[in-house]
Design a protein around this motif. Structure first.
Motif, PDB file in Angstrom:
ATOM      1  N   TRP A 187       0.844  -1.188   0.000  1.00 33.28           N
ATOM      2  CA  TRP A 187       0.000   0.000   0.000  1.00 33.28           C
ATOM      3  C   TRP A 187       0.877   1.234   0.000  1.00 33.28           C
ATOM      4  CZ3 TRP A 187      -2.574   2.426   4.851  1.00 33.28           C
ATOM      5  CH2 TRP A 187      -3.243   3.607   4.478  1.00 33.28           C
ATOM      6  N   ALA A 228       0.526   5.028   0.194  1.00 33.21           N
ATOM      7  CA  ALA A 228      -0.447   6.054   0.564  1.00 33.21           C
ATOM      8  C   ALA A 228      -0.029   7.387  -0.049  1.00 33.21           C
ATOM      9  CB  ALA A 228      -0.556   6.156   2.084  1.00 33.21           C
ATOM     10  N   TYR A 245      -6.041   4.033  -2.137  1.00 32.87           N
ATOM     11  CA  TYR A 245      -6.725   4.593  -0.963  1.00 32.87           C
ATOM     12  C   TYR A 245      -7.197   6.007  -1.245  1.00 32.87           C
ATOM     13  CZ  TYR A 245      -7.228   6.393   3.863  1.00 32.87           C
ATOM     14  OH  TYR A 245      -7.689   6.962   5.037  1.00 32.87           O
ATOM     15  N   PRO A 299      -4.602  10.604   6.108  1.00 34.85           N
ATOM     16  CA  PRO A 299      -4.082   9.922   7.297  1.00 34.85           C
ATOM     17  C   PRO A 299      -4.859  10.266   8.564  1.00 34.85           C
ATOM     18  CG  PRO A 299      -2.606  11.675   6.585  1.00 34.85           C
ATOM     19  CD  PRO A 299      -3.623  11.516   5.506  1.00 34.85           C
ATOM     20  N   PHE A 341      -4.994   4.777   8.846  1.00 41.75           N
ATOM     21  CA  PHE A 341      -3.960   3.950   8.225  1.00 41.75           C
ATOM     22  C   PHE A 341      -3.952   2.536   8.794  1.00 41.75           C
ATOM     23  CE2 PHE A 341      -0.530   6.829   6.120  1.00 41.75           C
ATOM     24  CZ  PHE A 341      -1.520   7.458   5.380  1.00 41.75           C
ATOM     25  N   THR A 365       4.614   5.788   2.688  1.00 43.37           N
ATOM     26  CA  THR A 365       3.915   7.058   2.836  1.00 43.37           C
ATOM     27  C   THR A 365       4.927   8.194   2.950  1.00 43.37           C
ATOM     28  OG1 THR A 365       2.126   8.179   4.025  1.00 43.37           O
ATOM     29  CG2 THR A 365       3.739   6.981   5.357  1.00 43.37           C
TER      30      THR A 365
END
Length: 652
Positions: free
Chosen positions: A303, A305, A331, A335, A344, A358
């Motif tokens: 993932w 972000a 996503y 956050p 998250f 991230t």
């Protein structure tokens, strides 16, 4: 299009498995040394992880120095490598894309087979609109599945996509349209923020007018809850309508050196630079990094972000995980605020995320809202093995906080829009090296990094200077700027002959670890978004009361930097300062977009300049940030600095 028969020896078609060099057998030191001493062997071996319609027999074409080309003679299709080959290998039922919209409270999983079919059909829709190999398509989309589908559909056709972040203002979008000269625009009704909805359709309409192409075809993904709807724009086509009338398209082979995408980054002049990425080098490099840098393989979940509008989204939301046969998470959320600072951890739990990537600003936002990570206790995040950060410098305090609270390695790594993947990192799939606070660790294979003084002489350990990369750059990095080789050379290759100038300053410690200290130009970094001070200054200068101005990036605990404007008024201007500041903030928001996060404008009586007229932005920034500074001997009027000191230290 069947490609399995042309795969490299030792590769299992469609599995994402990589040969020895790519899997990271051995040690970091051995691989790094080989990547420089046996460049051909190293990258040809890594290229075996990719399916080629025509397999390259050489890794590097250095015939047009300094414009190098990777994998000459090779042909492939990036979309085939990201989708079809996994289906052909029997993995069609495996999850490819997970859409998780925290703002809508919805989730959807797309298997490799489903995503392949959708992409093939939308490629047909693009073809029916006249898009073909080499044509450009501008994508102005939020974080929705159609963004990924559109990018891959362009790649399937051999077309060149240029994604523009949905937060950019119409004039910024227009500049990119004018430069890329696309055949078509794909957009959506708008983007959804925690407390507002951003309308895209009027912005696209205005951008097309400004760019001088009001009749350019537009495909729209309708979304509910927006004031402007598709019916308001006669001639524009709905996404589902385009799909319904289209025939699926097979992958179109392209040369390894053909462009895959253009991604615009701010230039110091305020004119965006179109970073051009090729197909072959990009696929090989990202495939290598998925296993060797991130340690992610088929069936595992990564993932990132970020946003597909940024290079991180291109590399590690879309292409990297799919090339590896992994599952990627898209996503749509923040956050914090969607709904809280535990967002998250909820995503990690729901989708069994192995690796999270991230920006430091996201970690700082979580820390500010939940300093003890109390919300973490409500979620099972045992699947998470590493947290990666990039986009700006990961400050040691945030690094330590995240590592202590999560109990996993927090890996800083450094790269740029131009490079497309990490210049420096810590290669978990090769050898997990010791981590050091404040450092993105060591140069990755292919990057021959040097610290140079202003004259281009190498500096020793602990000596800060210009971070430069000896040519050639490795695969996956920019090959040039879109239709502007001259600007590419002038911007990146002229400062230090034989080197790519990163524009960052830093140093290496005695162990060779790199420390990136900041930019050497006037690009500022706001929450991972690189913005040109020149572009913001150009907007401020449009105000009728402003005679001249300067924008600098000051340290910000949450976002890394924040833009502050200093303006000198025209003689006789009598607008109240509070009113002027509000008008300037609104002007930047409208012309540059909310991503600039511009909130402060200060009136001063003069700006410090050299005798040649250059504004001393660095000196102003040092004063405001409380750093040691020296007034240059070339200053025109030293008393201006004296008058600015209290303004800079008190008002910022």
């Amino acid at each position: 299009m069947t490609q399995g028969t042309t795969q490299g020896a030792g590769t299992t078609p469609g599995t994402g498995e990589q040969p020895a060099a790519a899997r990271g057998t051995g040690t970091y030191e051995g691989l790094y040394r080989r990547s420089l001493e046996d460049r051909e062997g190293f990258w040809l071996e890594a290229a075996e992880s990719i399916a080629w319609t025509t397999r390259p027999t050489a890794a590097l074409d250095a015939g047009e120095r300094p414009l190098y080309r990777w994998f000459p003679g090779g042909e492939l299709n990036t979309c085939y490598n990201a989708l079809d080959r996994h289906v052909e290998a029997g993995r069609g039922a495996d999850a490819a894309l997970v859409y998780d919209s925290a703002v809508l409270g919805t989730q959807r999983v797309y298997t490799y087979a489903e995503l392949t079919d959708l992409v093939a059909q939308f490629a047909g829709a693009l073809r029916s609109q006249g898009v073909g190999k080499g044509d450009r398509v501008v994508l102005y989309l939020p974080m929705i599945p159609e963004a990924v589908i559109s990018m891959l559909a362009c790649a399937r056709l051999g077309a060149v996509h240029s994604v523009v972040f949905g937060g950019f203002a119409p004039r910024e979008l227009a500049a990119r349209i004018a430069d890329a000269r696309p055949k078509l625009i794909v957009t959506a009704s708008g983007g959804i923020e925690p407390n507002r909805r951003v309308e895209y359709l009027p912005a696209v309409e205005e951008a097309l007018e400004v760019a001088g192409v009001p009749d350019l075809p537009v495909v729209v993904v309708p979304r509910e809850g927006f004031g402007h709807v598709l019916a308001d724009y006669p001639g524009w086509l709905g996404f589902d309508e385009a799909l319904a009338g289209a025939d699926p398209v097979a992958p179109v082979p392209v040369a390894a050196s053909d462009p895959l995408y253009i991604l615009y980054t701010s230039g110091t002049t305020g004119t965006p630079k179109g970073v051009q990425r090729d197909n072959g080098g990009h696929a090989v490099a990202l495939s290598w990094t998925m296993r060797s840098l991130y340690g992610v393989g088929p069936g595992e979940v990564m993932w990132t972000a970020s946003d597909v509008g940024w290079v991180v989204g291109h590399s590690y939301i879309v292409y990297g995980p799919l090339l590896a046969g992994a599952t990627t998470v898209l996503y749509e959320g923040k956050p914090v605020g969607t709904p809280d600072a535990g967002a998250f951890w909820r995503v990690v739990q729901d989708h069994r995320v192995k690796v999270l990537f991230t920006a430091p600003t996201a970690l700082r936002a979580i820390r500010r809202a939940d300093p003890e990570l109390g919300l973490l206790t409500g979620y099972d995040v045992s699947s998470l093995v590493r947290l990666y950060a990039a986009g700006e410098r990961l400050d040691p305090e945030t690094y330590r906080w995240a590592g202590e609270k999560l109990g996993i390695p927090v890996v800083d790594h450094w790269w740029q829009t131009e490079t497309g993947w990490a210049i420096c990192g810590n290669p978990a799939g090769v050898e997990e090296l010791p981590l050091k606070a404040g450092s993105p660790s060591l140069p990755m294979p292919g990057y021959e990094l040097e610290i140079l003084d202003g004259a281009g002489a190498p500096l020793g350990p602990g000596e800060e200077g210009n971070i430069a990369l000896r040519l050639p750059l490795p695969p996956g990095t920019l090959t040039t700027l879109w239709h502007n080789d001259e600007r590419f050379v002038a911007s990146y290759l002229s400062a230090f002959p034989g080197f790519y100038a990163t524009g960052d300053s830093g140093y290496r410690d005695p162990d060779g670890y790199v420390y990136v200290m900041g930019r050497t130009d006037d690009i500022i970094n706001v929450a991972g978004h690189r913005l040109s001070t020149g572009a913001i200054e150009a907007v401020l200068a449009r105000h009728p009361a402003v005679a001249e101005c300067a924008v600098i990036g000051l340290k910000d605990q949450l976002k890394g930097q924040r833009a502050v404007g200093f303006v000198v008024l025209k003689a006789g201007a009598s607008v109240p300062e509070d009113q002027l500041a509000a008008e300037l903030v609104a002007l930047v928001r409208r012309e540059v977009g909310p991503v600039a996060d511009f909130k402060q404008a200060v009136v001063v009586d003069a700006l410090p300049k050299t005798r040649s007229g250059k504004i001393l932005r660095k000196t102003m920034r040092q004063i405001a940030d409380g750093e040691d500074y020296a007034v240059p001997s070339t200053i025109e009027d030293a008393t201006v600095i004296d008058r600015l000191v209290p303004v800079l230290t008190q008002r910022t």
